[in-house]
Enzyme design. Structure first.
Site, PDB file in Angstrom:
ATOM      1  N   PHE A  67       0.871  -1.173   0.000  1.00  0.00           N
ATOM      2  CA  PHE A  67       0.000   0.000   0.000  1.00  0.00           C
ATOM      3  C   PHE A  67       0.906   1.220   0.000  1.00  0.00           C
ATOM      4  O   PHE A  67       1.573   1.524   0.986  1.00  0.00           O
ATOM      5  CB  PHE A  67      -0.928   0.050   1.209  1.00  0.00           C
ATOM      6  N   ASP A 108       9.678   2.858   1.576  1.00  0.00           N
ATOM      7  CA  ASP A 108       8.489   3.632   1.917  1.00  0.00           C
ATOM      8  C   ASP A 108       8.282   3.524   3.426  1.00  0.00           C
ATOM      9  O   ASP A 108       7.721   2.556   3.928  1.00  0.00           O
ATOM     10  CB  ASP A 108       7.272   3.095   1.159  1.00  0.00           C
ATOM     11  N   LYS A 129       3.076  11.424   6.691  1.00  0.00           N
ATOM     12  CA  LYS A 129       2.252  11.251   7.883  1.00  0.00           C
ATOM     13  C   LYS A 129       2.814  11.983   9.095  1.00  0.00           C
ATOM     14  O   LYS A 129       2.574  13.159   9.278  1.00  0.00           O
ATOM     15  CB  LYS A 129       2.012   9.775   8.152  1.00  0.00           C
TER      16      LYS A 129
END
Length: 407
Positions: free
Chosen positions: A141, A228, A257
């Site tokens: 994801f 990531d 984030k």
């Protein structure tokens, strides 16, 4: 104050239906707790998918944002601003890298990393034009743009949104042999893009030695290793970056984030100069990327991480959380995967879906998120206390006991 039901109905009527949130309407928050419009308090065990690692309303981060709001918030990159340089230098120092590309969202960081990898492949490695290949992992994801969902193996994210961008090959996550076979067979591979831990998949932790093998193979084949760390990085797993668990350093980190402290969207690609340096003026950009407000908050976030306090709390509290959750195996839980203060809990699918468990926990004042059927995730802010975690797991134990009694 409007009621929860009326506010939910308002969103349902005027908002696109791309989310299916729990029926909780948050109106305020502090630390690890949120309060809804009816005054009910909940322990936040999601932390906005790790965007709120440092707690809701963190005093240092709010102060940095407020001070910058009174000065200047946006200039675009058509001009310099006095906050960007200090932020980029601090971020590079934190990551042990030489150059950073500021963006806004995590998906933007991923898209930027893809562009950089392709440009590096053509301009440095010498891959023929239009033939660059990037290897990704099944179960990934990395966001929801059309390029990214094009190499997703999740039908819900992918189906109905094609045609997709070519140039990606998927291999099983955690399978070093499968990755090596692809790298050996295709000289046009320019990068391997993976999550050190797959968060959306249910906090899937790869086998020991996997990241080390990825780093070794990519270095031997002159291929970039792109990590990531948008969810796994910046303290969540007990380290600044999860790659540190195996002592490896990728060519590029993708961050987001928590980099914005839960206040503003901030993301970045951070890496070696010989890689990020391939970009030329005009080839990539963002109106809001690197804006002074984001840079001020990002600089404050780096300052918090430099203390090591949040990483330490994630390690210590995470060990306790894992032990508590593992105590539920055989009592409605079939498996637990954890790293730092981040856990994926597989509920017995014969007992309930993850969604149902999340709904029942919300009724008891605990907010978690379900994923992929029967899995729920725990990722509370790193300021949570041990007794609060014990209470939350206790609520889960009671929910599971009630479900077992009904079965």
């Amino acid at each position: 104050m409007p009621s929860s039901s009326s506010l939910i109905e308002q969103v349902e009527e005027f908002g696109a239906h791309n989310y299916h949130p729990l029926p909780v309407v948050v109106s305020s928050a502090t630390g690890a707790w949120v309060t809804d419009v009816d005054g009910k308090r909940y322990l936040d065990c999601l932390a906005a998918y790790s965007a709120v690692n440092f707690g809701h309303g963190n005093a240092m981060l709010v102060r940095a944002a407020r001070e910058q709001l009174d000065r200047v918030t946006l200039t675009s990159r058509a001009f310099h601003n006095d906050r960007l340089g200090p932020f980029l230098e601090a971020l590079c120092r934190l990551a042990g890298m030489e150059m950073a590309l500021p963006m806004n969202t995590g998906a933007e960081a991923v898209e930027s990393g893809i562009k950089v990898a392709r440009a590096w492949g053509y301009r440095v490695k010498g891959v023929p034009a239009e033939e660059a290949v990037i290897v990704v992992a099944e179960g990934n994801f990395h966001g929801r743009t059309t390029t990214i969902v094009g190499f997703s193996s999740d039908p819900e994210a992918r189906d109905g949104f094609g045609p997709f961008t070519p140039g990606f090959v998927s291999v099983p996550y955690g399978d070093a042999d499968a990755l090596e076979a692809v790298l050996a067979a295709d000289p046009n591979v320019v990068a391997v893009l993976i999550e050190p831990i797959q968060g959306e998949a249910g906090v899937v932790v790869p086998p020991d030695g996997y990241l080390t093998a990825v780093r070794r193979m990519t270095r031997e084949r002159d291929v970039l290793f792109i990590a990531d760390e948008i969810q796994s990085g910046l303290g969540r797993t007990g380290r600044t970056f999860q790659c540190e668990a195996e002592g490896v350093v990728p060519d590029l980190y993708l961050l987001g984030k928590a980099l914005g402290g839960g206040i503003v969207p901030v993301s970045a690609v951070v890496g070696r100069r010989e890689v990020l340096g391939v970009l030329r003026p005009g080839e990539h950009g963002s109106t809001f990327g690197g804006n002074p407000l984001a840079a001020a908050v990002g600089l404050a976030v780096v300052g918090l991480l430099e203390t090591g306090e949040y990483q330490r709390r994630a390690r210590e509290l995470g060990a306790g959380l894992r032990a508590l959750l593992e105590g539920l195996i055989g009592r409605g839980v079939v498996a637990v995967r954890a790293a730092g203060l981040w856990a994926g809990v597989d509920i017995d699918p014969g007992l309930a879906t993850g969604r149902r468990v999340a709904e029942l926990l919300a009724e008891r004042g605990v907010l978690v998120k379900d994923t992929h059927g029967s899995t729920i995730r725990f990722a509370p802010p790193l300021v949570v206390e041990a007794d609060e975690l014990e209470w939350a797991v206790g609520q889960l134990a009671e929910v599971l006991q009630e479900l077992r009694s009904e079965a």
